[in-house]
Design a protein around this motif. Structure first.
Motif, PDB file in Angstrom:
ATOM      1  N   MET A 113       0.834  -1.193   0.000  1.00 42.55           N
ATOM      2  CA  MET A 113       0.000   0.000   0.000  1.00 42.55           C
ATOM      3  C   MET A 113       0.873   1.248   0.000  1.00 42.55           C
ATOM      4  N   ASP A 114       0.286   2.367  -0.384  1.00 40.03           N
ATOM      5  CA  ASP A 114       0.967   3.659  -0.308  1.00 40.03           C
ATOM      6  C   ASP A 114       0.880   4.147   1.137  1.00 40.03           C
ATOM      7  N   MET A 115       2.009   4.120   1.839  1.00 39.48           N
ATOM      8  CA  MET A 115       2.015   4.447   3.265  1.00 39.48           C
ATOM      9  C   MET A 115       2.042   5.953   3.524  1.00 39.48           C
ATOM     10  N   ASN A 116       2.072   6.763   2.458  1.00 39.76           N
ATOM     11  CA  ASN A 116       2.089   8.214   2.625  1.00 39.76           C
ATOM     12  C   ASN A 116       0.694   8.822   2.572  1.00 39.76           C
ATOM     13  N   ARG A 117      -0.322   7.994   2.308  1.00 40.69           N
ATOM     14  CA  ARG A 117      -1.699   8.455   2.253  1.00 40.69           C
ATOM     15  C   ARG A 117      -2.509   7.726   3.323  1.00 40.69           C
ATOM     16  N   PRO A 118      -3.766   8.080   3.530  1.00 37.66           N
ATOM     17  CA  PRO A 118      -4.611   7.293   4.432  1.00 37.66           C
ATOM     18  C   PRO A 118      -4.551   5.819   4.046  1.00 37.66           C
ATOM     19  N   LEU A 119      -4.475   4.953   5.054  1.00 43.42           N
ATOM     20  CA  LEU A 119      -4.119   3.544   4.846  1.00 43.42           C
ATOM     21  C   LEU A 119      -5.312   2.689   4.439  1.00 43.42           C
ATOM     22  N   TRP A 120      -5.906   3.032   3.282  1.00 42.39           N
ATOM     23  CA  TRP A 120      -6.987   2.222   2.730  1.00 42.39           C
ATOM     24  C   TRP A 120      -7.065   2.469   1.226  1.00 42.39           C
ATOM     25  N   ASP A 121      -7.622   1.519   0.504  1.00 40.52           N
ATOM     26  CA  ASP A 121      -7.918   1.706  -0.910  1.00 40.52           C
ATOM     27  C   ASP A 121      -8.990   0.709  -1.323  1.00 40.52           C
ATOM     28  N   ILE A 122      -9.605   0.965  -2.483  1.00 40.50           N
ATOM     29  CA  ILE A 122     -10.689   0.124  -3.024  1.00 40.50           C
ATOM     30  C   ILE A 122     -10.380  -0.196  -4.474  1.00 40.50           C
ATOM     31  N   TYR A 123     -10.538  -1.471  -4.826  1.00 42.37           N
ATOM     32  CA  TYR A 123     -10.279  -1.943  -6.188  1.00 42.37           C
ATOM     33  C   TYR A 123     -11.528  -2.672  -6.665  1.00 42.37           C
ATOM     34  N   HIS A 143     -11.463  -4.254  -0.656  1.00 42.62           N
ATOM     35  CA  HIS A 143     -11.266  -3.110   0.243  1.00 42.62           C
ATOM     36  C   HIS A 143     -10.093  -3.419   1.167  1.00 42.62           C
ATOM     37  N   ARG A 144      -8.946  -2.770   0.910  1.00 45.93           N
ATOM     38  CA  ARG A 144      -7.754  -2.976   1.730  1.00 45.93           C
ATOM     39  C   ARG A 144      -7.645  -1.893   2.802  1.00 45.93           C
ATOM     40  N   VAL A 145      -7.237  -2.322   4.008  1.00 40.60           N
ATOM     41  CA  VAL A 145      -6.955  -1.404   5.112  1.00 40.60           C
ATOM     42  C   VAL A 145      -5.730  -1.947   5.842  1.00 40.60           C
ATOM     43  N   HIS A 417     -15.764 -12.361   1.677  1.00 35.39           N
ATOM     44  CA  HIS A 417     -14.575 -13.110   2.084  1.00 35.39           C
ATOM     45  C   HIS A 417     -13.608 -12.160   2.790  1.00 35.39           C
ATOM     46  N   GLY A 418     -12.583 -12.725   3.399  1.00 40.32           N
ATOM     47  CA  GLY A 418     -11.601 -11.910   4.099  1.00 40.32           C
ATOM     48  C   GLY A 418     -10.195 -12.429   3.879  1.00 40.32           C
ATOM     49  N   MET A 419      -9.208 -11.515   3.897  1.00 39.12           N
ATOM     50  CA  MET A 419      -7.803 -11.879   3.761  1.00 39.12           C
ATOM     51  C   MET A 419      -6.994 -11.146   4.825  1.00 39.12           C
ATOM     52  N   ALA A 420      -5.926 -11.799   5.294  1.00 41.66           N
ATOM     53  CA  ALA A 420      -5.100 -11.248   6.360  1.00 41.66           C
ATOM     54  C   ALA A 420      -3.647 -11.620   6.115  1.00 41.66           C
TER      55      ALA A 420
END
Length: 533
Positions: A113-123, A143-145, A417-420
């Motif tokens: 992830m881009d650690m310089n922005r808020p730590l989430w994104d949607i694809y 949805h990544r966080v 589903h979920g991923m970790a």
């Protein structure tokens, strides 16, 4: 107001490497036929998400890290927040089947992830028309966080706050909590002063916390030494190796009603027990096929949600990590499915946090008083390829979700589903989120560890089918002693009066023979050779 990351949140930053990325991801599949007009455009999704960024502070805050990690980072407002920088979309290549979808999901999860922005994104992924059980025209939202921002419970709450309870757009959470004002980033002088103050106070606070929990630490140390150390009872498997960067994903779902039927077969069993037993049976099948099944049971780490159990635990709406964990043998050494479930139930009933060694909650209380630089260095060492401890074989997470239909921009959520993240010496993760009457078994592994991940998914299906088909053995009830029934005595028959003829025919009884006196035998010999003459 400045808000600093807790020690438990910060550790997910310190342990992240190029091979071990520490973000989590939700995989949501939507049917747009319920939306107005029967379809949803990408711009509709952007507009919907933008209308919900006020429901959680994680959407607009970014990290402010200190040089050399002298202290834990701070959350600050992102002055350049742009929602379109956090959202992107694509379409599956042909044939667009389940395998192609799993590959696309795994590749996105494997990217940093881009650690310089808020730590989430949607694809957003379109083109799911050839996946069995998925309506045509459906799309998926990945949805990544980052795990430093949320745990399973707070992440699930943030997702529900972004969802609706109907296609009309009624928010699932009517009144979200107010978003805190984080303000500007702290100056260098301010952060250095805070770091110095924290470092000076850390030894005193650490000793105070250590004194409170020292009995538990001593007891745990004695138990660990007596049982052979941290790796005692944890067999070495293909999952206990360094993890590479190429992750894999696959999943299957089962009905919660079927899980409830299985629970009834073993009194006292829980949904979590059925999940653990299913995964245990699947691993037994998978490793036996590869001739790698150890005699000892595999051990899984299962998280424990601490929210709401203590006054300081906070609420699910508060981002961050408030979790503990316990190790559970999933009894891969037992072939019978219901016997395995009973054994798992017996262990989880007794495996309370106080009995499972030093809990993660105690370690959190201690770690929050360790200086950031020290904790960052120790965390990196303990999770490195060389020093990672084999304390478990895999991770199994069960996060309950909403049991009513949810919607996004009018589209109905049909599957979740979920991923970790994985870790060195723990190369398998099974996430089991539940939604609307079904529970998913989401498999996360690394390509070199489990290249045949689809076969493991089939093993999960077979293991669950075994539990469904199994019949509980009837309990042996001790036989009750038969009550003694007294038989009625027959009435004595009256003898007929003797007649003259019968008296004549009757013979007199013979006289008894005279008794013969036995000669004395000498005590010395019973044969009579030493008799007296």
């Amino acid at each position: 107001m400045l808000k600093q990351l807790s020690a438990q949140d910060a550790q997910f930053l310190y342990t992240q490497t190029a091979n071990n990325l520490t973000h989590i991801m939700g995989v949501y599949i939507y049917d747009p036929s319920t939306a107005p007009g029967g379809f949803v455009r990408f711009k509709d999704i952007i507009r919907h998400v933008e209308s919900r960024v006020h429901t959680s502070p994680l959407f607009k805050r970014r990290l402010h890290r200190l040089p050399f990690d002298l202290d834990h980072p701070y959350w600050v407002e992102d002055e350049h927040f742009d929602i379109e920088a956090h959202m992107s979309h694509a379409r599956l290549p042909e044939p667009g089947d389940w395998r192609q979808f799993c590959i696309a999901v795994a590749r996105w999860f494997s990217k940093p992830m881009d650690m310089n922005r808020p730590l989430w994104d949607i694809y957003i992924i379109e083109g799911l028309d050839r996946i069995p059980g998925i309506p045509k025209g459906s799309f998926a939202m990945l949805h990544r966080v980052h795990h430093a921002a949320v745990d399973g419970a707070s992440g699930a709450h943030a997702f529900i706050a972004m969802s609706d309870i109907d296609a009309k757009g009624t928010p699932a959470i009517a009144e979200p909590p107010p978003v805190e004002d984080l303000g500007r980033a702290p100056s260098s002088a301010e952060t250095m002063t805070r770091a110095w103050s924290a470092s000076m106070q850390s030894p005193v606070k650490f000793i105070n916390a250590l004194m409170k929990v020292s009995p538990a630490i001593v007891a745990s140390a004695r138990k660990s030494i007596g049982e052979g150390g941290m790796t005692a009872g944890v067999p070495e498997t293909r999952f206990n190796v360094p993890v590479g960067p190429h992750k894999m994903f696959d999943a299957t779902t089962v009905a919660l009603a079927d899980v409830a039927e299985i629970r009834k077969k073993v009194p006292g069993a829980t949904v979590n027990d059925v999940v653990l037993t299913t995964v245990g049976g699947a691993l037994r099948k998978y490793l036996a096929k590869h001739k790698e099944l150890p005699k000892e049971s595999l051990v899984a780490v299962a998280p424990i949600n601490l929210r709401g159990k203590e006054k300081s635990a906070g609420k699910a709406s508060t981002p961050g990590n408030q979790v503990s964990a316990m190790s559970v043998p999933i009894r891969t050494d037992i072939a019978d499915p219901l016997e395995r479930l009973a054994a798992v139930r017996d262990y989880t009933v007794e495996a309370k946090e106080a009995k499972a060694g030093v809990s993660a909650r105690i370690m959190t209380d201690l770690s929050q008083h360790i200086p950031g630089a020290t904790m960052a260095a120790v965390a990196r060492i303990l999770t490195s390829e060389r020093f990672a401890v084999r304390g478990t074989n895999l991770f199994i997470s069960n996060v309950p979700g909403a049991q009513v239909p949810l919607y996004l921009a009018g589209a109905k959520l049909v599957q979740q589903h979920g991923m970790a993240p994985l870790a060195n010496n723990m190369g398998l993760f099974v996430a089991t989120p539940s939604y609307n009457g079904r529970i998913a078994f989401s498999i996360i592994c690394e390509r070199a560890i489990m290249p045949d991940i689809a076969f493991f998914r089939e093993c999960i299906d077979e293991s669950f089918a075994d539990l469904m088909a199994a019949t509980p053995k009837p309990e042996k009830v001790p036989a009750k002693p038969k009550a003694a029934t007294a038989k009625p005595k027959a009435a004595p028959k009256t003898a007929p009066k003797p007649t003259a003829k019968s008296r004549a025919k009757a013979k007199p009884a013979p006289k008894p023979a005279a008794k013969v006196r036995a000669k004395p035998v000498a005590k010395g010999n019973a044969t009579g050779k030493n008799r007296k003459k």
